[in-house]
Structure formats: C-alpha cells, structure tokens
Design a protein around this motif. Structure first.
Motif, PDB file in Angstrom:
ATOM      1  N   VAL A 211      -4.970  -1.070 -20.036  1.00  0.00           N
ATOM      2  CA  VAL A 211      -4.988  -1.834 -18.791  1.00  0.00           C
ATOM      3  C   VAL A 211      -4.462  -0.941 -17.676  1.00  0.00           C
ATOM      4  O   VAL A 211      -3.378  -0.367 -17.779  1.00  0.00           O
ATOM      5  CB  VAL A 211      -4.180  -3.148 -18.914  1.00  0.00           C
ATOM      6  CG1 VAL A 211      -2.768  -2.902 -19.394  1.00  0.00           C
ATOM      7  CG2 VAL A 211      -4.167  -3.897 -17.598  1.00  0.00           C
ATOM      8  N   THR A 212      -5.285  -0.790 -16.633  1.00  0.00           N
ATOM      9  CA  THR A 212      -4.948   0.051 -15.491  1.00  0.00           C
ATOM     10  C   THR A 212      -4.840  -0.821 -14.252  1.00  0.00           C
ATOM     11  O   THR A 212      -5.732  -1.633 -13.979  1.00  0.00           O
ATOM     12  CB  THR A 212      -6.017   1.138 -15.273  1.00  0.00           C
ATOM     13  OG1 THR A 212      -6.089   1.962 -16.436  1.00  0.00           O
ATOM     14  CG2 THR A 212      -5.675   2.007 -14.068  1.00  0.00           C
ATOM     15  N   ALA A 213      -3.750  -0.668 -13.515  1.00  0.00           N
ATOM     16  CA  ALA A 213      -3.522  -1.435 -12.285  1.00  0.00           C
ATOM     17  C   ALA A 213      -3.413  -0.464 -11.119  1.00  0.00           C
ATOM     18  O   ALA A 213      -2.577   0.443 -11.136  1.00  0.00           O
ATOM     19  CB  ALA A 213      -2.257  -2.272 -12.405  1.00  0.00           C
ATOM     20  N   GLU A 214      -4.281  -0.649 -10.123  1.00  0.00           N
ATOM     21  CA  GLU A 214      -4.299   0.210  -8.946  1.00  0.00           C
ATOM     22  C   GLU A 214      -4.197  -0.651  -7.697  1.00  0.00           C
ATOM     23  O   GLU A 214      -4.753  -1.751  -7.646  1.00  0.00           O
ATOM     24  CB  GLU A 214      -5.595   1.019  -8.891  1.00  0.00           C
ATOM     25  CG  GLU A 214      -5.891   1.825 -10.149  1.00  0.00           C
ATOM     26  CD  GLU A 214      -7.305   2.373 -10.141  1.00  0.00           C
ATOM     27  OE1 GLU A 214      -7.463   3.577  -9.870  1.00  0.00           O
ATOM     28  OE2 GLU A 214      -8.235   1.583 -10.390  1.00  0.00           O
ATOM     29  N   ALA A 215      -3.506  -0.133  -6.702  1.00  0.00           N
ATOM     30  CA  ALA A 215      -3.413  -0.857  -5.437  1.00  0.00           C
ATOM     31  C   ALA A 215      -4.775  -0.899  -4.765  1.00  0.00           C
ATOM     32  O   ALA A 215      -5.483   0.108  -4.701  1.00  0.00           O
ATOM     33  CB  ALA A 215      -2.390  -0.190  -4.523  1.00  0.00           C
ATOM     34  N   VAL A 216      -5.171  -2.086  -4.299  1.00  0.00           N
ATOM     35  CA  VAL A 216      -6.423  -2.227  -3.563  1.00  0.00           C
ATOM     36  C   VAL A 216      -6.217  -1.653  -2.168  1.00  0.00           C
ATOM     37  O   VAL A 216      -5.240  -1.995  -1.497  1.00  0.00           O
ATOM     38  CB  VAL A 216      -6.847  -3.706  -3.479  1.00  0.00           C
ATOM     39  CG1 VAL A 216      -8.131  -3.850  -2.664  1.00  0.00           C
ATOM     40  CG2 VAL A 216      -7.028  -4.285  -4.870  1.00  0.00           C
ATOM     41  N   PRO A 217      -7.095  -0.766  -1.705  1.00  0.00           N
ATOM     42  CA  PRO A 217      -6.913  -0.178  -0.370  1.00  0.00           C
ATOM     43  C   PRO A 217      -6.771  -1.245   0.708  1.00  0.00           C
ATOM     44  O   PRO A 217      -7.493  -2.242   0.723  1.00  0.00           O
ATOM     45  CB  PRO A 217      -8.199   0.637  -0.177  1.00  0.00           C
ATOM     46  CG  PRO A 217      -8.665   0.943  -1.558  1.00  0.00           C
ATOM     47  CD  PRO A 217      -8.280  -0.245  -2.386  1.00  0.00           C
ATOM     48  N   ASP A 218      -5.785  -1.033   1.587  1.00  0.00           N
ATOM     49  CA  ASP A 218      -5.536  -1.893   2.752  1.00  0.00           C
ATOM     50  C   ASP A 218      -5.053  -3.287   2.378  1.00  0.00           C
ATOM     51  O   ASP A 218      -5.064  -4.195   3.212  1.00  0.00           O
ATOM     52  CB  ASP A 218      -6.793  -2.023   3.633  1.00  0.00           C
ATOM     53  CG  ASP A 218      -7.298  -0.679   4.121  1.00  0.00           C
ATOM     54  OD1 ASP A 218      -6.445   0.183   4.420  1.00  0.00           O
ATOM     55  OD2 ASP A 218      -8.523  -0.492   4.176  1.00  0.00           O
ATOM     56  N   VAL A 219      -4.659  -3.500   1.117  1.00  0.00           N
ATOM     57  CA  VAL A 219      -4.098  -4.785   0.708  1.00  0.00           C
ATOM     58  C   VAL A 219      -2.722  -4.524   0.118  1.00  0.00           C
ATOM     59  O   VAL A 219      -2.596  -3.808  -0.871  1.00  0.00           O
ATOM     60  CB  VAL A 219      -4.984  -5.504  -0.331  1.00  0.00           C
ATOM     61  CG1 VAL A 219      -4.330  -6.813  -0.767  1.00  0.00           C
ATOM     62  CG2 VAL A 219      -6.363  -5.769   0.249  1.00  0.00           C
ATOM     63  N   ALA A 220      -1.697  -5.099   0.730  1.00  0.00           N
ATOM     64  CA  ALA A 220      -0.335  -4.893   0.250  1.00  0.00           C
ATOM     65  C   ALA A 220      -0.053  -5.806  -0.929  1.00  0.00           C
ATOM     66  O   ALA A 220      -0.509  -6.946  -0.979  1.00  0.00           O
ATOM     67  CB  ALA A 220       0.669  -5.170   1.373  1.00  0.00           C
ATOM     68  N   VAL A 221       0.696  -5.298  -1.901  1.00  0.00           N
ATOM     69  CA  VAL A 221       1.125  -6.128  -3.020  1.00  0.00           C
ATOM     70  C   VAL A 221       2.193  -7.080  -2.515  1.00  0.00           C
ATOM     71  O   VAL A 221       3.222  -6.645  -2.002  1.00  0.00           O
ATOM     72  CB  VAL A 221       1.690  -5.265  -4.161  1.00  0.00           C
ATOM     73  CG1 VAL A 221       2.191  -6.143  -5.290  1.00  0.00           C
ATOM     74  CG2 VAL A 221       0.631  -4.299  -4.660  1.00  0.00           C
ATOM     75  N   PRO A 222       1.984  -8.399  -2.611  1.00  0.00           N
ATOM     76  CA  PRO A 222       2.951  -9.342  -2.040  1.00  0.00           C
ATOM     77  C   PRO A 222       4.226  -9.398  -2.860  1.00  0.00           C
ATOM     78  O   PRO A 222       4.219  -9.165  -4.060  1.00  0.00           O
ATOM     79  CB  PRO A 222       2.209 -10.679  -2.094  1.00  0.00           C
ATOM     80  CG  PRO A 222       1.267 -10.525  -3.243  1.00  0.00           C
ATOM     81  CD  PRO A 222       0.860  -9.071  -3.258  1.00  0.00           C
TER      82      PRO A 222
END
Length: 322
Positions: A211-222
């Motif tokens: 399982v790989t988790a990457e930040a979505v561009p231009d979306v901050a992790v709340p």
C-alpha cells in the motif's frame, strides 16, 4: 469456547503506524490518516470454518515486524509468517505459509479490510492483464462483488492517493456490510473458481499486498482542527449540529431527539467457560437454554449475574409421534 481478549500493541514504522491485535495488523495509518482497517492472513477449511492461528513470536526486522504463526486445527497443519515493513511511502505485508499435510481449503491467504468511510469514493481497478476500470466504493450495500480480477486498487482520501497492489493470487472485493461488518474486504481466490482446492503437503503459499500513500498535488492533508472548522464555520454548506460529516464534508447522518427509546432486549452468550463480567445493557436478557447440553447451568448462572431480568426460553427436542 474460549473468550478472545485482544490486546493492541502499537507499532511505528517510518511514516506508517499500525496495531497488532492478535494475528491482525490493524488500524493502518500514514501520517495519522486511516488508510486500511486491517490486513490479516486467514485459512479456511472446506466448510469455511477458520483454523485459529497460534502466535509463536513477534520479531523486529528492518523497517517493521515479522509475526510467526502456526495452526493445527480443522485438518490444517500450517507454519506461517506475516511480515509488515515500511519503505518511505509504501507499507508491504507479506504472508508465507507451508502446509505439512494435504489440506482441502476454500481460502488460504491475505484479506484486506477497507474502512467504510470510503463509501462513494472513486475507485480505479487494474486487472491482471493490465487493463483498467473505474467504479466507486458502494454507498448502498452491494449484494454482489463491486470489484473483480484485482491486481491493484487506487483511490483518494483526505489529501492522499492510495494504491494497493496485490501479488500471489487473483483478488476480488466484497461488501462486508452484508454481514453487519462495516468494511469492504479484498480477498484472494475468486469465488467463481471451484472450491475447496487442495494445498499439497510441502506446498508454500506466498502472497503480498503493498500500500502506497502519496500526497495529492495541491490538496493538503487535513488535520483534526481543519475537519472541525468546516462544521463550525459560517459556511452555508456546513453540516448541521449533531451531523457526522464525511471527508468531503457531505452530511452522512443526523441525530434527532425523538423521545424515549423503546425497551430493548439483548441475547446472552451460551459459552460454557468463564467470560468477561457482563455489563447490563437493555431492558432484559434473553437466554436460550438447550437442556440437552451439559453446559446450560453455567450459561444460565452467568446470565443471572448480569443483574437484568431474564427472559428464559427452553430448547427441548421434539418427540416423534406414534
């Protein structure tokens, strides 16, 4: 019957964290965001009964842990390991099991539980032949499998793009809410294939899920504060007081004062051995007593210890007429 008393052992591996609950790798998080409910190894016999694992040890390995498992129940004779290791944005769980005997099984391998909050989220499926389909985690309970022939799954949640890649068998998904379990389950061995199938003596099963988790561009992790702000701001789209909001801010459930709750009966366990001290819940306790079972006095005595009024019903074998 033996009562299961789970103890949660927290584990941190780089940016990932999870809990060990018996043989279950549960509450899998990336930077504090719940990504998966659990990954676990299961064995099922020809009748879908589950041989229970005995944990013979848990060892630290580079980047994670390795759990040693064994079962000698229901015709199974399996020695196995379950290893979870983190490498940056990826957490990999590997299951290996060797059968000492021929074992007719309906399923021996990994299962993954996805959290119910994903209901309605877009889902991309990569199949074994490399083709892709797009669908969504079901909002309404799906009586049929929402995804077949899975090589990998991709979805987005809370500012993350999550990719689950499976290896070692063909996987598919079912909606566990059909059986009152709030999750979606991805499992191996498609149900369309014949079962049981035979694990030969000396055969080794090896499966993995990464399982790989990457930040979505231009979306901050709340964070927790950001999640609360949407419900307390002056936004016209904010959920009303008492509502539970999804990650997207949509209202999922609202509680309304509707008066006195009607009386509710609960059922008593009929396990014969000593169990946890019951906490009184409901207006009374329903106890079904099979007089042909030697353990009924202990079950009745434990139910009486709840302090609730008992609704006792006897199960008596019918006599043949004539």
């Amino acid at each position: 019957m033996t009562w299961i008393r789970e103890t949660a052992t927290p584990v941190t591996a780089g940016d990932w964290s999870f809990e060990l609950r018996d043989d279950d790798i549960s509450t899998i998080r990336f930077h504090g965001v719940d990504v998966l409910r659990s990954v676990r190894a299961v064995a099922r016999d020809r009748n879908w009964a589950t041989p229970q694992w005995t944990i013979s040890g848990v060892a630290d390995v580079p980047g994670g842990i390795r759990m040693s498992l064994r079962t000698r129940q229901l015709g199974a004779d399996l020695d196995a390991s379950l290893t979870a290791t983190a490498d940056g944005e990826t957490l990999t769980v590997v299951f290996e099991a060797t059968s000492a005997v021929e074992f007719p099984t309906n399923r021996t391998g990994l299962v993954v539980l996805h959290p119910p909050q994903l209901a309605g989220s877009a889902l991309r499926i990569e199949h074994a032949d490399g083709t892709e389909d797009t669908t969504a985690f079901p909002v309404d309970i799906a009586p049929l499998q929402p995804a077949f022939d899975i090589r990998s799954l991709v979805w987005e949640q809370e500012g993350l793009r999550v990719t689950c890649t499976f290896d070692g068998d063909v996987f598919e998904m079912e909606d566990q809410r059909n059986w009152t379990d709030a999750s979606f389950k991805t499992y191996s061995r498609p149900l369309a294939l014949p079962f049981p199938y035979l694990l030969a003596a000396g055969e080794t099963v090896r499966q993995s899920v990464s399982v790989t988790a990457e930040a979505v561009p231009d979306v901050a992790v709340p964070d927790a504060v950001a999640g609360t702000a949407a419900a307390t701001s002056g936004d016209a789209h904010a959920a009303p007081a008492g509502a539970v909001a999804t990650a997207a801010g949509a209202e999922a459930l609202a509680f309304v004062d509707a008066g006195t709750m009607p009386a509710v009966s609960v059922g008593a366990s009929t396990a014969p051995d000593a169990g946890p001290v019951p906490v009184p819940v409901g207006a009374d306790l329903l106890v079904e007593i099979d007089l042909g079972w030697a353990g009924w006095p202990a079950a009745l005595a434990r139910a009486a210890g709840s302090g609730l009024p008992l609704d006792v019903r006897l199960v008596i074998a019918a006599r043949a007429s004539g």
